[in-house]
Design a protein around this motif. Structure first.
Motif, short mmCIF file in Angstrom:
data_model
loop_
_atom_site.label_atom_id
_atom_site.label_comp_id
_atom_site.label_asym_id
_atom_site.label_seq_id
_atom_site.Cartn_x
_atom_site.Cartn_y
_atom_site.Cartn_z
N UNK A 73 2.39 48.17 64.00
CA UNK A 73 1.06 47.60 64.22
C UNK A 73 0.47 48.25 65.46
N UNK A 74 -0.79 48.64 65.38
CA UNK A 74 -1.45 49.27 66.52
C UNK A 74 -2.96 49.07 66.40
N UNK A 75 -3.60 48.82 67.53
CA UNK A 75 -5.04 48.65 67.53
C UNK A 75 -5.74 49.93 67.11
N UNK A 76 -5.17 51.07 67.49
CA UNK A 76 -5.73 52.37 67.14
C UNK A 76 -4.69 53.16 66.37
N UNK A 77 -5.14 54.18 65.65
CA UNK A 77 -4.22 55.02 64.88
C UNK A 77 -3.25 55.72 65.83
N UNK A 78 -1.94 55.54 65.63
CA UNK A 78 -0.97 56.27 66.45
C UNK A 78 -1.14 57.78 66.26
N UNK A 79 -0.89 58.54 67.31
CA UNK A 79 -1.02 59.99 67.23
C UNK A 79 0.23 60.67 67.74
N UNK A 80 1.34 60.53 67.01
CA UNK A 80 2.57 61.19 67.44
C UNK A 80 2.48 62.70 67.25
N UNK A 81 3.09 63.42 68.16
CA UNK A 81 3.12 64.88 68.03
C UNK A 81 4.23 65.26 67.05
N UNK A 82 3.98 66.29 66.28
CA UNK A 82 4.93 66.75 65.26
C UNK A 82 6.22 67.28 65.89
N UNK A 83 7.34 66.97 65.28
CA UNK A 83 8.68 67.42 65.68
C UNK A 83 9.09 66.93 67.06
N UNK A 84 8.56 65.78 67.49
CA UNK A 84 8.94 65.20 68.77
C UNK A 84 9.85 64.00 68.51
N UNK A 85 10.79 63.79 69.42
CA UNK A 85 11.70 62.65 69.33
C UNK A 85 10.92 61.38 69.66
N UNK A 86 11.10 60.36 68.83
CA UNK A 86 10.38 59.10 68.98
C UNK A 86 11.36 57.94 68.84
N UNK A 87 11.15 56.91 69.65
CA UNK A 87 11.92 55.67 69.56
C UNK A 87 10.97 54.54 69.18
N UNK A 88 11.51 53.58 68.44
CA UNK A 88 10.73 52.43 68.00
C UNK A 88 11.36 51.17 68.53
N UNK A 89 10.54 50.25 69.03
CA UNK A 89 11.03 48.98 69.57
C UNK A 89 11.19 47.98 68.44
N UNK A 90 12.34 47.29 68.43
CA UNK A 90 12.64 46.28 67.40
C UNK A 90 12.47 46.86 66.00
N UNK A 91 13.10 47.99 65.75
CA UNK A 91 13.00 48.67 64.46
C UNK A 91 13.99 48.05 63.48
N UNK A 92 13.46 47.46 62.42
CA UNK A 92 14.27 46.81 61.39
C UNK A 92 14.38 47.74 60.19
N UNK A 93 15.61 47.92 59.69
CA UNK A 93 15.86 48.81 58.55
C UNK A 93 16.35 47.99 57.36
N UNK A 94 15.76 48.25 56.21
CA UNK A 94 16.20 47.62 54.97
C UNK A 94 16.25 48.71 53.90
#
Length: 135
Positions: A73-94
């Motif tokens: 969820x984000x107020x604005x569109x996220x703009x991650x850079x390509x091929x960069x390492x990213x971490x997510x807070x409270x990331x749930x996997x199913x």
């Protein structure tokens, strides 16, 4: 379906692709189609799918690169850079399986409260997503 929370140190590589999540509308014949309304979490914050890759251990110790999305969820569109390492807070996997044609396919679903690329601060100023994938 039960899921599990990934470690805060779990890292993904971003593809640079971000797509809005849209609501689905029911037609009078019972079928459904994507609407033009962007989905929001219970706090009214827009939902986005951030494209990521990760390495998965396969049969006989073989590694495979897997492509997927993490919903945030984000107020604005996220703009991650390509091929960069990213971490997510409270990331749930199913994970779930479904039949496509004559074979079983694994579906990976992730949701997270916020994200941050290496060297940046998490999106702490954005309200947290509270939607978690449930089945």
């Amino acid at each position: 379906m039960a899921g599990f929370l990934l470690s805060e140190s779990h890292e993904f590589e971003t593809t640079g692709i971000v797509n809005p999540v849209f609501e689905w509308a029911r037609n009078s014949d019972g079928s459904s189609k994507r609407s033009d309304v962007q989905s929001v979490n219970d706090k009214g914050v827009k939902l986005w799918d951030v494209g990521v890759t990760w390495i998965e251990e396969g049969a006989e110790g073989r590694q495979t690169e897997v492509l997927g999305d993490v919903r945030v969820a984000s107020l604005e569109k996220p703009e991650p850079k390509r091929h960069k390492i990213t971490r997510f807070k409270n990331c749930l996997y199913v994970a779930s399986s479904r039949i496509v044609g004559n074979r079983a396919v694994t579906v990976h679903r992730f949701t997270a409260d916020s994200w941050a690329q290496a060297g940046s601060n998490p999106t702490a100023n954005h309200p947290q997503a509270t939607q978690k994938e449930q089945s």
